[in-house]
Motif scaffolding. Structure first.
Motif, mmCIF file in Angstrom:
data_model
loop_
_atom_site.group_PDB
_atom_site.id
_atom_site.type_symbol
_atom_site.label_atom_id
_atom_site.label_comp_id
_atom_site.label_asym_id
_atom_site.label_seq_id
_atom_site.Cartn_x
_atom_site.Cartn_y
_atom_site.Cartn_z
ATOM 1 N N THR A 3 44.276 10.587 -8.529
ATOM 2 C CA THR A 3 44.428 9.785 -7.317
ATOM 3 C C THR A 3 43.187 9.913 -6.447
ATOM 4 O O THR A 3 42.673 11.012 -6.241
ATOM 5 C CB THR A 3 45.674 10.232 -6.519
ATOM 6 O OG1 THR A 3 46.818 10.106 -7.360
ATOM 7 C CG2 THR A 3 45.864 9.393 -5.277
ATOM 8 N N VAL A 4 42.723 8.774 -5.948
ATOM 9 C CA VAL A 4 41.577 8.703 -5.048
ATOM 10 C C VAL A 4 42.032 7.992 -3.784
ATOM 11 O O VAL A 4 42.886 7.101 -3.833
ATOM 12 C CB VAL A 4 40.414 7.940 -5.733
ATOM 13 C CG1 VAL A 4 39.254 7.755 -4.784
ATOM 14 C CG2 VAL A 4 39.970 8.658 -6.993
ATOM 15 N N HIS A 5 41.455 8.356 -2.647
ATOM 16 C CA HIS A 5 41.865 7.778 -1.369
ATOM 17 C C HIS A 5 40.776 6.881 -0.788
ATOM 18 O O HIS A 5 39.593 7.099 -1.013
ATOM 19 C CB HIS A 5 42.209 8.892 -0.382
ATOM 20 C CG HIS A 5 43.286 9.781 -0.902
ATOM 21 N ND1 HIS A 5 44.614 9.435 -0.893
ATOM 22 C CD2 HIS A 5 43.232 10.986 -1.502
ATOM 23 C CE1 HIS A 5 45.332 10.382 -1.453
ATOM 24 N NE2 HIS A 5 44.508 11.348 -1.826
ATOM 25 N N PHE A 6 41.222 5.874 -0.032
ATOM 26 C CA PHE A 6 40.324 4.956 0.653
ATOM 27 C C PHE A 6 41.024 4.413 1.892
ATOM 28 O O PHE A 6 42.039 3.725 1.783
ATOM 29 C CB PHE A 6 39.917 3.799 -0.267
ATOM 30 C CG PHE A 6 39.081 2.741 0.409
ATOM 31 C CD1 PHE A 6 37.785 3.014 0.793
ATOM 32 C CD2 PHE A 6 39.601 1.492 0.666
ATOM 33 C CE1 PHE A 6 37.011 2.051 1.420
ATOM 34 C CE2 PHE A 6 38.837 0.515 1.292
ATOM 35 C CZ PHE A 6 37.534 0.802 1.674
ATOM 36 N N LYS A 7 40.495 4.765 3.066
ATOM 37 C CA LYS A 7 41.020 4.259 4.335
ATOM 38 C C LYS A 7 42.544 4.341 4.432
ATOM 39 O O LYS A 7 43.219 3.357 4.726
ATOM 40 C CB LYS A 7 40.554 2.828 4.576
ATOM 41 C CG LYS A 7 39.065 2.710 4.795
ATOM 42 C CD LYS A 7 38.671 1.286 5.133
ATOM 43 C CE LYS A 7 37.177 1.214 5.392
ATOM 44 N NZ LYS A 7 36.753 -0.118 5.764
ATOM 45 N N GLY A 8 43.095 5.486 4.138
ATOM 46 C CA GLY A 8 44.517 5.697 4.277
ATOM 47 C C GLY A 8 45.371 5.206 3.127
ATOM 48 O O GLY A 8 46.587 5.377 3.147
ATOM 49 N N ASP A 123 45.043 0.510 -9.938
ATOM 50 C CA ASP A 123 45.767 -0.110 -8.826
ATOM 51 C C ASP A 123 44.937 0.065 -7.556
ATOM 52 O O ASP A 123 43.848 0.614 -7.591
ATOM 53 C CB ASP A 123 47.181 0.479 -8.679
ATOM 54 C CG ASP A 123 47.200 1.979 -8.445
ATOM 55 O OD1 ASP A 123 46.178 2.553 -7.991
ATOM 56 O OD2 ASP A 123 48.233 2.614 -8.720
ATOM 57 N N GLY A 124 45.462 -0.417 -6.462
ATOM 58 C CA GLY A 124 44.782 -0.259 -5.177
ATOM 59 C C GLY A 124 43.711 -1.313 -4.948
ATOM 60 O O GLY A 124 43.495 -2.206 -5.770
ATOM 61 N N PRO A 125 42.995 -1.199 -3.821
ATOM 62 C CA PRO A 125 42.021 -2.228 -3.436
ATOM 63 C C PRO A 125 40.818 -2.339 -4.380
ATOM 64 O O PRO A 125 40.157 -3.364 -4.397
ATOM 65 C CB PRO A 125 41.579 -1.810 -2.032
ATOM 66 C CG PRO A 125 41.921 -0.362 -1.921
ATOM 67 C CD PRO A 125 43.091 -0.140 -2.825
#
Length: 168
Positions: A3-8, A123-125
């Motif tokens: 898992t990686v995070h980006f702006k919440g 998944d994600g942005p």
């Protein structure tokens, strides 16, 4: 999966980076002149794989600049900067920035590199792009360092990668 995070928000990758001590997965990627190159082309060299989503973002561009500067001092090492950017965009960036000491490579033709190295966002942005990571490979093709940057807007730990390179 990681898992990686980006702006919440969080995003998952296709798998995990190669384990330390393991043989680095083979790959075939496109160069800026659209020719193909593979891992075996670098046999006998140490490698730094600087992997990122797109050279058109500030953090990604800075990682290329930093490794370009560091690579000028490395004799038996190739620094490969890898993204899914089109080779034309990579070439334009290098020309505009005076980047000459790294090799820009693109995984735009297929997702094999992203899948095999476990860093394709699923998944994600940033879905479909590559996560920010650094993998250091020794002359025998073994993984001696890997870092998946936990927050996509952060830069990698350059010092740790370079220390692994010198010690590996």
């Amino acid at each position: 999966m990681a898992t990686v995070h980006f702006k919440g928000t969080s995003a998952s990758t296709a798998g995990e980076l190669p384990a330390l001590g393991s043989q680095a997965p083979s790959f075939e990627l496109s160069q800026t002149d659209l020719s193909r190159i593979n891992l075996e082309s670098f046999k006998g060299k140490k490698l730094i794989l600087n992997i990122f989503p797109s050279v058109d973002t500030g953090t990604c561009a800075q990682s290329v600049r930093t490794f370009n500067h560091e690579a000028a001092e490395l004799d038996t090492t190739a620094v490969l900067c890898i993204s899914k950017d089109l080779p034309f965009a990579q070439n334009r960036f290098c020309g505009a920035e005076g980047i000459e000491n790294v090799i820009m490579l693109s995984d735009y033709m297929n997702d094999n590199f992203g899948k095999d190295y476990g860093i394709r966002f699923i998944d994600g942005p940033f879905e479909g792009l590559l996560a920010r990571a650094v993998v250091v490979i020794d002359k025998e093709g073994k993984t001696v360092h890997s870092e998946l940057v936990s927050n996509i807007s952060d830069e990698p730990n350059y010092k740790a990668a370079l220390e692994a390179l010198y010690n590996g």
